[in-house]
Design a protein around this motif. Sequence first.
Motif, PDB file in Angstrom:
ATOM      1  N   LEU A   1      38.637  32.805  18.840  1.00 16.51           N
ATOM      2  CA  LEU A   1      38.813  33.977  17.972  1.00 16.51           C
ATOM      3  C   LEU A   1      38.300  35.224  18.700  1.00 16.51           C
ATOM      4  CD1 LEU A   1      37.320  32.350  14.712  1.00 16.51           C
ATOM      5  CD2 LEU A   1      39.732  32.408  15.396  1.00 16.51           C
ATOM      6  N   PRO A   2      39.066  35.752  19.631  1.00 20.96           N
ATOM      7  CA  PRO A   2      38.577  36.911  20.390  1.00 20.96           C
ATOM      8  C   PRO A   2      38.628  38.191  19.548  1.00 20.96           C
ATOM      9  CG  PRO A   2      40.821  36.366  21.033  1.00 20.96           C
ATOM     10  CD  PRO A   2      40.407  35.319  20.049  1.00 20.96           C
ATOM     11  N   SER A   3      37.659  39.087  19.776  1.00 22.76           N
ATOM     12  CA  SER A   3      37.680  40.407  19.137  1.00 22.76           C
ATOM     13  C   SER A   3      38.620  41.303  19.937  1.00 22.76           C
ATOM     14  CB  SER A   3      36.278  41.031  19.141  1.00 22.76           C
ATOM     15  OG  SER A   3      35.356  40.164  18.536  1.00 22.76           O
TER      16      SER A   3
ATOM     17  N   LEU B   1      32.461  33.009  18.928  1.00 23.65           N
ATOM     18  CA  LEU B   1      33.774  32.870  18.285  1.00 23.65           C
ATOM     19  C   LEU B   1      34.913  32.945  19.296  1.00 23.65           C
ATOM     20  CD1 LEU B   1      33.270  35.072  15.073  1.00 23.65           C
ATOM     21  CD2 LEU B   1      33.295  32.573  15.220  1.00 23.65           C
ATOM     22  N   ALA B   2      34.691  33.630  20.399  1.00 21.33           N
ATOM     23  CA  ALA B   2      35.749  33.778  21.409  1.00 21.33           C
ATOM     24  C   ALA B   2      35.944  32.508  22.233  1.00 21.33           C
ATOM     25  CB  ALA B   2      35.425  34.952  22.327  1.00 21.33           C
TER      26      ALA B   2
ATOM     27  N   ALA C   1      35.661  39.191   9.741  1.00 20.94           N
ATOM     28  CA  ALA C   1      36.730  40.110  10.166  1.00 20.94           C
ATOM     29  C   ALA C   1      37.352  39.665  11.482  1.00 20.94           C
ATOM     30  CB  ALA C   1      36.158  41.533  10.295  1.00 20.94           C
ATOM     31  N   VAL C   2      36.533  39.156  12.393  1.00 19.22           N
ATOM     32  CA  VAL C   2      37.047  38.653  13.682  1.00 19.22           C
ATOM     33  C   VAL C   2      37.996  37.485  13.444  1.00 19.22           C
ATOM     34  CG1 VAL C   2      36.404  37.502  15.838  1.00 19.22           C
ATOM     35  CG2 VAL C   2      35.053  39.441  15.014  1.00 19.22           C
ATOM     36  N   ALA C   3      37.580  36.534  12.576  1.00 20.04           N
ATOM     37  CA  ALA C   3      38.408  35.352  12.298  1.00 20.04           C
ATOM     38  C   ALA C   3      39.728  35.740  11.638  1.00 20.04           C
ATOM     39  CB  ALA C   3      37.636  34.379  11.412  1.00 20.04           C
ATOM     40  N   ILE C   4      39.657  36.656  10.647  1.00 16.40           N
ATOM     41  CA  ILE C   4      40.868  37.066   9.919  1.00 16.40           C
ATOM     42  C   ILE C   4      41.814  37.811  10.850  1.00 16.40           C
ATOM     43  CG2 ILE C   4      41.715  38.529   8.037  1.00 16.40           C
ATOM     44  CD1 ILE C   4      38.943  37.941   6.646  1.00 16.40           C
TER      45      ILE C   4
ATOM     46  N   ALA D   1      42.251  37.358  13.886  1.00 20.02           N
ATOM     47  CA  ALA D   1      42.904  36.420  14.808  1.00 20.02           C
ATOM     48  C   ALA D   1      43.934  35.541  14.087  1.00 20.02           C
ATOM     49  CB  ALA D   1      41.854  35.541  15.478  1.00 20.02           C
ATOM     50  N   GLY D   2      44.119  35.779  12.768  1.00 19.23           N
ATOM     51  CA  GLY D   2      45.145  35.040  12.032  1.00 19.23           C
ATOM     52  C   GLY D   2      44.644  33.804  11.321  1.00 19.23           C
ATOM     53  N   TRP D   3      43.317  33.700  11.128  1.00 19.56           N
ATOM     54  CA  TRP D   3      42.749  32.508  10.502  1.00 19.56           C
ATOM     55  C   TRP D   3      42.020  32.887   9.210  1.00 19.56           C
ATOM     56  CZ3 TRP D   3      43.076  27.501  12.700  1.00 19.56           C
ATOM     57  CH2 TRP D   3      43.705  27.456  13.952  1.00 19.56           C
TER      58      TRP D   3
END
Length: 713
Positions: free
Chosen positions: A255-257, A289-290, A316-319, A321-323
């Motif tokens: 989950l990259p920023s 997360l990345a 916010a990072v997870a969302i 990235a589409g998750w």
Amino acid sequence: MAEAAPSPSLPQSAAKPLSAPQKALRKLGLVRAIDLALHLPLRYEDETRITRLADAREGESVQIEGTVTGCEVVQRPRRQLLVTLDDGSATCTLRFFSFYPSHQKTLSVGARIRARGELRGGLLGWTMMHPSFRVASGELPDALTPVYPTSAGLPQAYLRRAVQAALQRADLSDTVPPEALAECPGLRLPGQGCPWSLREALQFLHHPAPDVPLAALEDRSHPAWQRLKAEELLAQQLSQYRAKQERAGLRAPALPSRPGGLHEQLLAALPFPLTAAQRRVGEEIARDLARTVPMHRLLQGDVGSGKTVVAALAAAVAIDAGWQCALMAPTEILAEQHFAKLVGWLQPLLEPLGQEVAWLTGSQKKKDRAEMLARIETGRAALVVGTHAVIQEQVRFHKLALAIIDEQHRFGVAQRLALREKMQGTGLEPHLLMMSATPIPRTLAMSYYADLDVSTIDELPPGRTPIVTKLLADSRRDELIERLRRQVAEGRQVYWVCPLIEDSEALDLSNATATHAELSAAMDGLVGADGSPVLVGLLHSRMPPAEKKAVMALFSQGVMGVLVSTTVIEVGVDVPNASLMVIEHAERFGLSQLHQLRGRVGRGTAASVCLLLYSPDENGRVSPTARERLRAMVETNDGFEIARRDLDIRGPGEFLGARQSGSPLLRFADLATDSHLLEWAREWAPRVLDQWPDLAHKHLDRWLGGKSDYLKA
């Protein structure tokens, strides 16, 4: 000194009915031979010698032998059995308030008896109350007699036989490599060449020689005890490192920023700047997360340090990235506080994307719940906030990548595992972020969180006022209520916390309902700073959720001046105008709970006070433990110092909430006194796992059995 017990052999077949003692053994977790071998005595009785009454001293626990010269049941002042024993040098009365016909038969006149108990002197001579006794026959034992932890239906004699049989059957071969033992401190007696083996240590601790100093056994400093504690700590560290190795082999979504993404948009939209500590831990989480290795991180910070906004940035990072992300809190009030904040921060950013923050609890109406479940399954609900309802079987996520658990020590391990299992079938694991406002002391982190990365928010946001904590005896309650009237008249708000909501026969405590009535009467006719009458609210766990929500809303909006509550407001409640916290019967609360409650005030600019209202006993005293807790609260506001003292007072099991979690507690080692052994175990665990994997597996099976699976949570 009990009557002969039946054979303690455990049944070989599950179909064979269990006797009462066998059921009691299983209830204590004593199933395998090694379980019994590791079931160590609480204390010892010295039955290796006979003491003449003429040589005895008042208050001594001794064993005497003599002839019964009198045995009678008397009715006054209450029914009791009185037995007179003459050992040739003096006589002693054995007094029993609970007895059976078999006792009278064994203790009949003329019988030769050995009795053991505490000698009391009086005008009528020596007395023993409820001594243990047996017919004087056979040789005296050559070792101290163990007294084991037990339960109803499990006599000491039966347990001793079971343990002795287990010591013969159990595989007690050494599973610690000699190289590791050679470097372990404290395993040798002075002048001894080799460290104690496990078999030697266990045989000794179950049957120590009478000349061994009892102090070395009681304070567990003897090399035999040191050997067991070293083995236990090594098993715990091995399980932690093995769990970390296994986790390193798992895969999670990366989950990259991204520049300009949801994470940066949220940062720009926040109405306050992050502290340096929040930025630092936010970057640590973003790096995790990345990666494609599942994050397993504990975010700890004192009450009010701003953990929720760090969690929002991770979500916010997870969302982005589409998750999806799930946040689980232990109580509906805390979950609702999180939900209100997260909706305010994230909903405006999610709406243009056709997504939303969802709310899920067990108290929702069926229609609302069904609608939320559908949104979660389709992925429209990008962030799901709720209680344990989030982990129920019917909750199906579209693409879950991040699980956030607040107040993680309040959840059982099985519940944490259930949340992680929401990605089953994808071949991936969710990233796991656990949050706690109870900081973990260093020794505890080294021991229980060896496989966990820890991020610490070690500063509070600017503008927070220090909280002054004071002790007040319940006898000054009237003064306190008068002070409350003045505070409320000036426009301040007050929490009053009670430990119970109804009368208890066991605890003579005021209940929340009675206190609410008392304070309502005291505030009657009082007008607040805005000219409106002062309202006194009541909040407790048995109220319907809608009613709780309405009460909290009135208090949060400043309409209500005083909130009488049970500990449901312990975490998550944020009312900046509340500047006075009263905790009734503070001596009944745990230290971390007192600190959490205190953290509900001091959230605005007004000077804040926490008053600990305590009720001494009829002698004007509180228990030593309660006194330690109250002293700690007055002396420091530092959550890390509070946590350290709490660990000293309660021990790791209570501190972690681990008893209900399935996580293996330390039975023998003490983190406060055995840090040298913990350092040794931490150093050697990865080496043993790498160089002696078979021994490591055998060691873990011996000490943890199936419990090590829980450490994966």
